[in-house]
Design a protein around this motif. Structure first.
Motif, mmCIF file in Angstrom:
data_model
loop_
_atom_site.group_PDB
_atom_site.id
_atom_site.type_symbol
_atom_site.label_atom_id
_atom_site.label_comp_id
_atom_site.label_asym_id
_atom_site.label_seq_id
_atom_site.Cartn_x
_atom_site.Cartn_y
_atom_site.Cartn_z
ATOM 1 N N ILE B 231 -0.953 -2.226 7.385
ATOM 2 C CA ILE B 231 -0.612 -2.174 5.960
ATOM 3 C C ILE B 231 -0.154 -0.792 5.516
ATOM 4 O O ILE B 231 -0.381 0.214 6.189
ATOM 5 N N CYS B 232 0.489 -0.792 4.345
ATOM 6 C CA CYS B 232 0.884 0.450 3.716
ATOM 7 C C CYS B 232 0.958 0.174 2.214
ATOM 8 O O CYS B 232 1.743 -0.671 1.783
ATOM 9 N N GLN B 233 0.139 0.874 1.458
ATOM 10 C CA GLN B 233 0.068 0.636 0.014
ATOM 11 C C GLN B 233 0.871 1.712 -0.709
ATOM 12 O O GLN B 233 0.470 2.865 -0.767
ATOM 13 N N LEU B 234 2.011 1.343 -1.237
ATOM 14 C CA LEU B 234 2.932 2.309 -1.837
ATOM 15 C C LEU B 234 2.825 2.326 -3.360
ATOM 16 O O LEU B 234 2.809 1.277 -3.991
ATOM 17 N N PRO B 235 2.798 3.513 -3.964
ATOM 18 C CA PRO B 235 2.697 3.607 -5.419
ATOM 19 C C PRO B 235 4.043 3.424 -6.113
ATOM 20 O O PRO B 235 4.369 4.137 -7.054
ATOM 21 N N VAL B 236 4.850 2.485 -5.634
ATOM 22 C CA VAL B 236 6.128 2.161 -6.258
ATOM 23 C C VAL B 236 5.859 1.076 -7.284
ATOM 24 O O VAL B 236 5.080 0.165 -7.024
ATOM 25 N N GLY B 237 6.505 1.157 -8.446
ATOM 26 C CA GLY B 237 6.266 0.149 -9.477
ATOM 27 C C GLY B 237 4.801 0.142 -9.879
ATOM 28 O O GLY B 237 4.249 1.173 -10.262
ATOM 29 N N ASP B 238 4.168 -1.010 -9.736
ATOM 30 C CA ASP B 238 2.739 -1.154 -10.044
ATOM 31 C C ASP B 238 1.924 -1.182 -8.748
ATOM 32 O O ASP B 238 0.799 -1.650 -8.728
ATOM 33 N N GLY B 239 2.527 -0.723 -7.662
ATOM 34 C CA GLY B 239 1.854 -0.723 -6.364
ATOM 35 C C GLY B 239 2.300 -1.905 -5.524
ATOM 36 O O GLY B 239 2.141 -3.052 -5.932
ATOM 37 N N ILE B 240 2.950 -1.625 -4.376
ATOM 38 C CA ILE B 240 3.303 -2.718 -3.455
ATOM 39 C C ILE B 240 2.572 -2.453 -2.151
ATOM 40 O O ILE B 240 2.643 -1.350 -1.617
ATOM 41 N N THR B 241 1.904 -3.466 -1.631
ATOM 42 C CA THR B 241 1.305 -3.321 -0.312
ATOM 43 C C THR B 241 2.185 -4.060 0.691
ATOM 44 O O THR B 241 2.399 -5.272 0.576
ATOM 45 N N LEU B 242 2.721 -3.294 1.635
ATOM 46 C CA LEU B 242 3.515 -3.887 2.706
ATOM 47 C C LEU B 242 2.589 -4.220 3.865
ATOM 48 O O LEU B 242 1.730 -3.412 4.229
ATOM 49 N N CYS B 243 2.745 -5.420 4.417
ATOM 50 C CA CYS B 243 1.915 -5.861 5.531
ATOM 51 C C CYS B 243 2.827 -6.294 6.670
ATOM 52 O O CYS B 243 3.576 -7.270 6.525
ATOM 53 N N ARG B 244 2.761 -5.587 7.776
ATOM 54 C CA ARG B 244 3.586 -5.937 8.932
ATOM 55 C C ARG B 244 2.739 -6.780 9.878
ATOM 56 O O ARG B 244 1.669 -6.345 10.318
ATOM 57 N N ARG B 245 3.206 -7.997 10.176
ATOM 58 C CA ARG B 245 2.414 -8.886 11.020
ATOM 59 C C ARG B 245 2.429 -8.422 12.467
ATOM 60 O O ARG B 245 3.491 -8.213 13.059
#
Lengths: 242, 247
Positions: B231-245
């Motif tokens: 995972i990677c939790q980015l403070p873009v917008g209201d916070g997007i968490t990217l999850c790479r399977r």
């Protein structure tokens, strides 16, 4: 700002974040970063925390992001300008495949050698070609050589801000079409919006105009698409389109 | 908080991202990013859709321009071709996606509200990318369950973006982790929930923020603990968490 290890709380060394509160930044680190941080990166981060120039290091949230980004783009051949003790270099090396290659340049070999044992222990040092010295002459040599054009999947620049535009002139030829250049510290501690009379550390004030000029230049460059992310001290990703 | 933001949008000609405060240290810094790096590069259709949406009473729900730019770049970087979106509203992130995919790219887009989608659809059509979109009105869970049962959708998506009912994110995740391909990306939006994830218990919070806060906190813990993803939790917008399977 240097982070004094208050009451056992993790403190990202040398960094304030760009976020609305330190609590929010800590939340991201504690919830999503530290629990997933590879052991080698944790070790290198803690080693670096003791170094007097630790403000220069890549933060853990940024390391995690770089690592994921490199995997997502299947990067294999990368370059890094500005190494310090090697935290982003290690994040990169862990992301690349076994036969991945990183050309890493820094004017200071000693700091790199501080972190190198950790990188070696992690089993990824063989991917790194470290060159001590300023990057511009090396880049000019590569441009002149001719066979390096479009040969890099990803290039990360975390170095002297007054030279970023000079690096860019070369890197735009060296990165492949569709590849990515990442410029670090492009929000420069938030000072890009500080009023002229705001109190600022000397080095922040000194480089601020260079950062402002860089940001304008990147936004106006038709050869790239950009995205300015508030991760760490601000990373601008530039995807080469022509 | 959001209503005031929307009202201020015409103040001395400055751009104002509708309905959003950012997660950043100052509004000035957020404006700087928008004015320097986002708006000058924003494709015309996205600008048009953003301005159209600004007039809508629920505009707090829209994806912000910085987030749209990020999604667009991310999709190009991962060469996405087959994607899904849960939660469409007027379609700003959907348009950002459609502009990023190749001509034969496909997006399965689901929302309980078709009217909002139809508000933005003319802009998407004018941009020439509406043919990539398959819109389905209704709750997403039944559609996902059907796809799981069907069997042939496992690992078939390059990217899935979830920007919907926060109390169902974990339920979506249970299905999406099977539908996204290994090496593919799930993106969960609003995971920093207006910064309220760190608000003290007695802090004044808007009702809906307080209501969903616990779900968001639980989601974040669950994603961090899920060994099938990085995972990677980015403070873009209201916070997007990217999850790479991973598996």
């Amino acid at each position: 700002m240097a982070g004094d290890g208050e009451a056992g709380r993790h403190q990202e060394v040398g960094h304030k974040s760009l976020l609305q509160s330190d609590a929010l930044y800590q939340y991201i680190l504690e919830t999503s970063v530290y629990p997933r941080e590879p052991e080698a990166m944790k070790e290198l981060r803690e080693l670096t925390a003791k170094h007097p120039w630790n403000i220069m290091t890549t933060s853990a949230d940024e390391g995690q992001f770089l690592n994921m980004l490199l995997k997502l783009i299947n990067a294999k051949n990368t370059m890094e300008i500005g190494v310090y003790t090697g935290y982003s270099l290690l994040a990169t090396a862990l992301a690349l495949p076994e036969d991945g290659k990183i050309l890493a340049m820094d004017i200071n070999k000693e700091n790199y050698e501080l972190g190198l044992p950790v990188i070696q222990k992690a089993g990824v040092a063989h991917k790194i070609d470290f060159r001590e010295g300023p990057a511009l002459p090396v880049l000019d040599q590569m441009i002149e050589d001719g066979k390096y054009h479009g040969s890099f999947d990803f290039i990360f620049v975390d170095a002297d801000k007054d030279n970023y535009i000079n690096y860019h002139k070369r890197l735009i030829d060296l990165v492949k079409v569709g590849g990515l250049i990442g410029y670090d510290n492009t929000l420069w501690n938030g000072s890009v919006v500080a009023p002229p009379d705001a109190p600022m550390r000397k080095y922040v004030r000194y480089y601020r105009d260079f950062v402002l000029e860089l940001n304008k230049a990147l936004a106006a460059d038709p050869r790239i698409e950009i995205c300015m992310l508030p991760v760490g001290d601000g990373i601008t990703l530039c995807r080469r389109i022509s």
